[in-house]
Write a protein that holds these residues in place. Structure first.
Motif, short mmCIF file in Angstrom:
data_model
loop_
_atom_site.label_atom_id
_atom_site.label_comp_id
_atom_site.label_asym_id
_atom_site.label_seq_id
_atom_site.Cartn_x
_atom_site.Cartn_y
_atom_site.Cartn_z
N VAL A 30 4.62 -5.73 -25.18
CA VAL A 30 5.62 -6.69 -24.69
C VAL A 30 4.98 -7.76 -23.82
O VAL A 30 5.20 -8.97 -24.03
CB VAL A 30 6.73 -5.96 -23.90
N PHE A 31 4.16 -7.34 -22.84
CA PHE A 31 3.59 -8.28 -21.88
C PHE A 31 2.08 -8.41 -22.08
O PHE A 31 1.40 -7.44 -22.43
CB PHE A 31 3.88 -7.82 -20.45
N GLU A 32 1.57 -9.60 -21.81
CA GLU A 32 0.14 -9.88 -21.92
C GLU A 32 -0.57 -9.23 -20.72
O GLU A 32 -0.32 -9.60 -19.56
CB GLU A 32 -0.09 -11.39 -21.91
N PRO A 33 -1.44 -8.24 -20.95
CA PRO A 33 -2.07 -7.51 -19.83
C PRO A 33 -2.76 -8.40 -18.81
O PRO A 33 -2.64 -8.18 -17.60
CB PRO A 33 -3.06 -6.58 -20.54
N ARG A 34 -3.47 -9.41 -19.26
CA ARG A 34 -4.19 -10.29 -18.34
C ARG A 34 -3.23 -10.98 -17.38
O ARG A 34 -3.49 -11.09 -16.17
CB ARG A 34 -5.00 -11.32 -19.13
N LEU A 35 -2.11 -11.46 -17.90
CA LEU A 35 -1.13 -12.16 -17.06
C LEU A 35 -0.45 -11.20 -16.09
O LEU A 35 -0.16 -11.57 -14.94
CB LEU A 35 -0.10 -12.86 -17.95
N VAL A 36 -0.18 -9.99 -16.55
CA VAL A 36 0.45 -9.01 -15.67
C VAL A 36 -0.49 -8.66 -14.52
O VAL A 36 -0.05 -8.58 -13.36
CB VAL A 36 0.84 -7.75 -16.46
N PRO B 17 0.84 -1.20 0.00
CA PRO B 17 0.00 0.00 0.00
C PRO B 17 0.87 1.25 0.00
O PRO B 17 1.93 1.30 0.62
CB PRO B 17 -0.80 -0.13 1.30
N GLY B 18 0.43 2.26 -0.72
CA GLY B 18 1.20 3.50 -0.81
C GLY B 18 2.21 3.52 -1.92
O GLY B 18 3.05 4.43 -1.98
N ALA B 19 2.16 2.55 -2.83
CA ALA B 19 3.07 2.55 -3.97
C ALA B 19 2.86 3.81 -4.80
O ALA B 19 1.73 4.31 -4.91
CB ALA B 19 2.83 1.31 -4.82
N PRO B 20 3.91 4.35 -5.39
CA PRO B 20 3.76 5.59 -6.16
C PRO B 20 2.86 5.41 -7.38
O PRO B 20 2.69 4.31 -7.90
CB PRO B 20 5.20 5.92 -6.57
N ASP B 21 2.32 6.52 -7.84
CA ASP B 21 1.36 6.49 -8.94
C ASP B 21 1.94 5.91 -10.22
O ASP B 21 1.21 5.30 -11.01
CB ASP B 21 0.84 7.90 -9.22
N TRP B 22 3.25 6.08 -10.42
CA TRP B 22 3.82 5.62 -11.69
C TRP B 22 3.66 4.12 -11.87
O TRP B 22 3.61 3.64 -13.02
CB TRP B 22 5.29 6.04 -11.82
N VAL B 23 3.60 3.36 -10.77
CA VAL B 23 3.45 1.90 -10.88
C VAL B 23 2.16 1.57 -11.61
O VAL B 23 2.13 0.76 -12.55
CB VAL B 23 3.50 1.23 -9.49
N GLY B 24 1.06 2.19 -11.19
CA GLY B 24 -0.21 1.95 -11.86
C GLY B 24 -0.23 2.49 -13.27
O GLY B 24 -0.83 1.89 -14.18
N ASP B 25 0.45 3.62 -13.49
CA ASP B 25 0.46 4.23 -14.83
C ASP B 25 1.09 3.30 -15.86
O ASP B 25 0.56 3.14 -16.97
CB ASP B 25 1.22 5.55 -14.80
N VAL B 26 2.23 2.69 -15.53
CA VAL B 26 2.94 1.90 -16.54
C VAL B 26 2.41 0.48 -16.64
O VAL B 26 2.74 -0.24 -17.60
CB VAL B 26 4.47 1.87 -16.27
N THR B 27 1.58 0.06 -15.67
CA THR B 27 1.04 -1.31 -15.73
C THR B 27 -0.45 -1.33 -16.04
O THR B 27 -1.09 -2.38 -15.97
CB THR B 27 1.29 -2.06 -14.41
N GLY B 28 -1.00 -0.20 -16.39
CA GLY B 28 -2.39 -0.18 -16.82
C GLY B 28 -2.56 -0.88 -18.15
O GLY B 28 -1.61 -1.05 -18.92
N ALA B 29 -3.79 -1.28 -18.45
CA ALA B 29 -4.05 -2.04 -19.67
C ALA B 29 -3.63 -1.28 -20.91
O ALA B 29 -3.05 -1.86 -21.85
CB ALA B 29 -5.53 -2.40 -19.75
N ASP B 30 -3.88 0.03 -20.95
CA ASP B 30 -3.52 0.81 -22.14
C ASP B 30 -2.00 0.88 -22.31
O ASP B 30 -1.49 0.77 -23.43
CB ASP B 30 -4.11 2.22 -22.04
N ALA B 31 -1.29 1.10 -21.20
CA ALA B 31 0.17 1.20 -21.28
C ALA B 31 0.78 -0.13 -21.71
O ALA B 31 1.73 -0.16 -22.51
CB ALA B 31 0.74 1.64 -19.93
#
Length: 662
Positions: free
Chosen positions: A594-600, A574-588
């Motif tokens: 490179v990576f399969e969104p469902r698996l990530v 909890p409290g991870a910086p916003d960039w983590v969600g930004d780069v691992t969102g489905a659109d990104a």
């Protein structure tokens, strides 16, 4: 230590504005000055970190008649001796810098000069008479040098971000580079993570002239045949090894016009180098250590023990998971590569501490594990080799349980798993017997890739291409020597000296110096009998014997504990910086491809349930691979990696085109 860059073109003289943009992106490597040279067909750029001849060593720099010009990143530690020899041969020097020694040495000996250099370097030399550009990189790859071909021309630089200042250089991830990273933990030169971008191999020299671009090795790693090593007496070898390490440390501490500090990790390697260099200063030595808020990773007690032993002025920085998450985007931008571990981030913070303490140079213990048999991987290989003699033996299989005593979940606590995992691919004639478990484990990360990316990665040829590079006579080496060759060809230059070394140091304008990678130390160590490096399962046997009198017995006797940092726990709590969600969102994820969104998303959900704690080794690497690769795509493919770097303002501007200053 510096940053270098340049452009070679068959057309008009290179654009000065491009050179200044490239130099600007290397300012962190050289904040003390900058300069460039323009000539017909070539431009050279330089960002300077002034360490030797701080007032007189500005670059680009030439010989007496201006026929040879150089930009140089690194240090030639035997420059005093070489300079004296060259003066005796009639060469006239204008500076007291090691850079000028390279120019005159090349003028005197040509390519054979490289054999005489004891140092760490990447340089570009322009021969106006031959209209020839020469690029060279040190033997083991301490200093980086990248290049890209551009429509008949060439751009080169110490870092990829400077290449991307040229809009003609494509910006895309290379599936083959990704495949190598997800096998070896790093790409293997000349491959890089970027399509169309290459790196000069360690120990290579390259030429660009009217005949085109070509490169070849001037040095290669070699070992004597098993049982035919020249020195068999351990006592004599310990004395000789000590002499070479002491001399290597002396050169790296005294050959500087600015103060030199030392890293103290708490292990034997940095303790040896710090103890030796402490003998060359009457004032207290400044030492620097990395500590962790989590006791599982912290070595503070051993660091303090050694600092008290030496009486140093000791500095440390305590790092927690939040600190790692905060700086990780900067870490990836400087590393310019996917990372499977968070370990570079604390080293970035450590070099920041060094800079804030007023230092530009540190001596470290890096390289000892590779050169003198210190890795658990070597111990693992010894067990596996022993096992191949009788694969069905239950007694031999139990030897795997002795490995990795420092791990919270060591193999000895899960004997069946240990024998099953380390017993895979046991083939006595396999030249990669030592590395198969690591490569197999790392390759599991490819299961997260999209189907298209998996197919493209499968075309790369790893690891068959790497094994094809082994010298034909390597079959006669001791198995430890083959393991060392593989480690010093893959992980050492591609990760240890790059992502954890040069990039994290130079991100904060700090030069690292590595006595264990000294030319003479490496040559001597490579010729040692394997049992003097790894005695049974005791790592670095000869090093301990050589320096036992300088170190506390607690450090000499402690089992090898590799440097590690909190991985997924730094990003999934909890409290991870916003960039983590930004780069691992489905659109990104879809944009990078490179990576399969469902698996990530499944992986991250699993990791977040426990705050990133308790994950296995493979899942930890999966999390880091996704985060770092997505950051890399965002920074260098969507962006161009340059950050906010402004064009440099040159202190030295040399125009040889006949056109006048642009």
């Amino acid at each position: 230590m510096c940053g270098i860059c340049g452009v070679a073109t068959p057309g008009p003289p290179p654009d000065a504005a491009l050179l200044l943009r490239m130099v600007g992106r290397l300012r962190h490597r050289g904040p003390d000055g900058s300069g460039y040279l323009r000539d017909q067909g070539v431009g050279l750029g330089h960002a300077r970190l002034a360490i030797i001849d701080t007032t007189g060593g500005a670059q680009p720099l030439s010989n007496e008649d201006g026929s040879l010009w150089i930009v140089f990143n690194g240090e030639i530690f035997n420059y005093v001796e070489l300079g004296n020899e060259l003066r005796s041969r009639g060469h006239a020097f204008r500076t007291a810098s090691d850079t000028e020694v390279i120019v005159h040495a090349w003028e005197e000996w040509g390519e054979q000069a490289l054999d005489r250099f004891n140092g760490q370097w990447a340089f570009a030399l322009w021969d106006r008479t031959r209209r020839q550009l020469v690029l060279s990189r040190d033997r083991l790859g301490v200093r980086p040098l990248y290049y890209a071909h551009t429509g008949g021309g060439l751009v080169f630089a110490s870092e990829v971000k400077a290449l991307f200042a040229d809009p003609s250089v494509p910006r895309a991830l290379d599936p083959a580079g990704l495949d190598e990273t997800l096998t070896y933990w790093s790409t293997v030169a000349p491959r890089t993570p970027f399509a169309g971008v290459r790196q000069l191999e360690p120990g290579y020299v390259a030429y660009l002239d009217a005949d085109g671009f070509r490169s070849h090795p001037y040095w290669s790693m070699d070992f004597p045949p098993r049982g035919e090593e020249p020195g068999q007496d351990a006592r004599a070898n310990a004395v000789a090894l000590r002499e070479r390490i002491v001399e290597a440390s002396r050169l790296r501490f005294t050959r500087s016009d600015v103060p030199v500090g030392a890293y103290l990790s708490g292990g034997i390697d940095s303790s040896v180098t710090a103890a030796v260099v402490a003998g060359y200063t009457e004032a207290p030595l400044d030492t620097f250590s990395l500590r962790f808020a989590d006791d599982e990773f912290d070595e503070g007690d051993y660091q303090q023990l050694m600092a008290r032993r030496l009486g140093t002025r000791h500095h440390d920085v305590v790092v927690g998971p939040q600190d790692i998450a905060e700086v990780f985007p900067d870490v990836v931008r400087h590393a310019e590569a996917p990372l499977l571990r968070a370990a570079p981030a604390p080293l970035f913070l450590l070099s920041r501490l060094v800079r804030a303490s007023g230092y530009k140079v540190v001596v470290t213990g890096e390289g000892a594990d590779e050169v003198l048999g210190g890795y658990d991987l070597y111990r693992e290989a010894r067990v596996r080799e022993f096992w191949t003699r009788d694969p069905s033996s239950d007694v031999r299989g139990r030897a795997a349980e002795l490995l990795y005593p420092w791990m919270a979940r060591a193999p000895g606590q899960a004997p069946a798993f240990a024998r099953g995992f380390f017993g895979l691919h046991l083939a006595a004639d396999d030249p990669a017997l030592s590395h198969r478990p690591r490569w197999t484990s790392t390759a599991a990360l490819k299961g997260l890739l999209t189907a298209d990316m998996r197919a493209r990665c499968a075309e790369s040829g790893a690891p068959l291409d790497l094994l094809a590079r082994l010298p034909a006579h390597s079959a006669g080496w001791d198995p430890l020597a083959r393991a060392q060759w593989l480690e010093m060809t893959t992980l050492l230059p591609g990760y240890i000296l790059s992502a954890q070394g040069d990039r994290m140091l130079m991100a904060n304008s700090i030069e690292g110096r590595f006595p264990f990678l000294d030319r003479d130390v490496v040559a001597y160590a490579d010729a040692l009998p394997a049992r003097h490096k790894l005695s049974g399962l005791e790592e670095k046997y000869l090093l301990k014997r050589a320096f036992a009198d300088l170190l506390p017995p607690e450090i000499v006797r402690r089992p090898k504990q590799p440097y590690r940092a909190p991985d997924a726990a730094s990003f999934c709590a909890p409290g991870a910086p916003d960039w983590v969600g930004d780069v691992t969102g489905a659109d990104a994820l879809a944009a990078a491809g490179v990576f399969e969104p469902r698996l990530v998303q499944g992986l991250l959900t699993k990791a977040r349930r426990s705050g990133g704690n308790g994950l296995g080794n493979t899942d930890n690497m999966r999390v880091l691979a996704v985060l770092s690769t997505q950051l890399l795509h965002h920074q260098f493919v969507v962006g161009d990696g340059g950050g906010d770097a402004a064009p440099a303002t040159p202190l030295t501007a040399i125009d040889l085109t006949g056109e006048g200053q642009p």
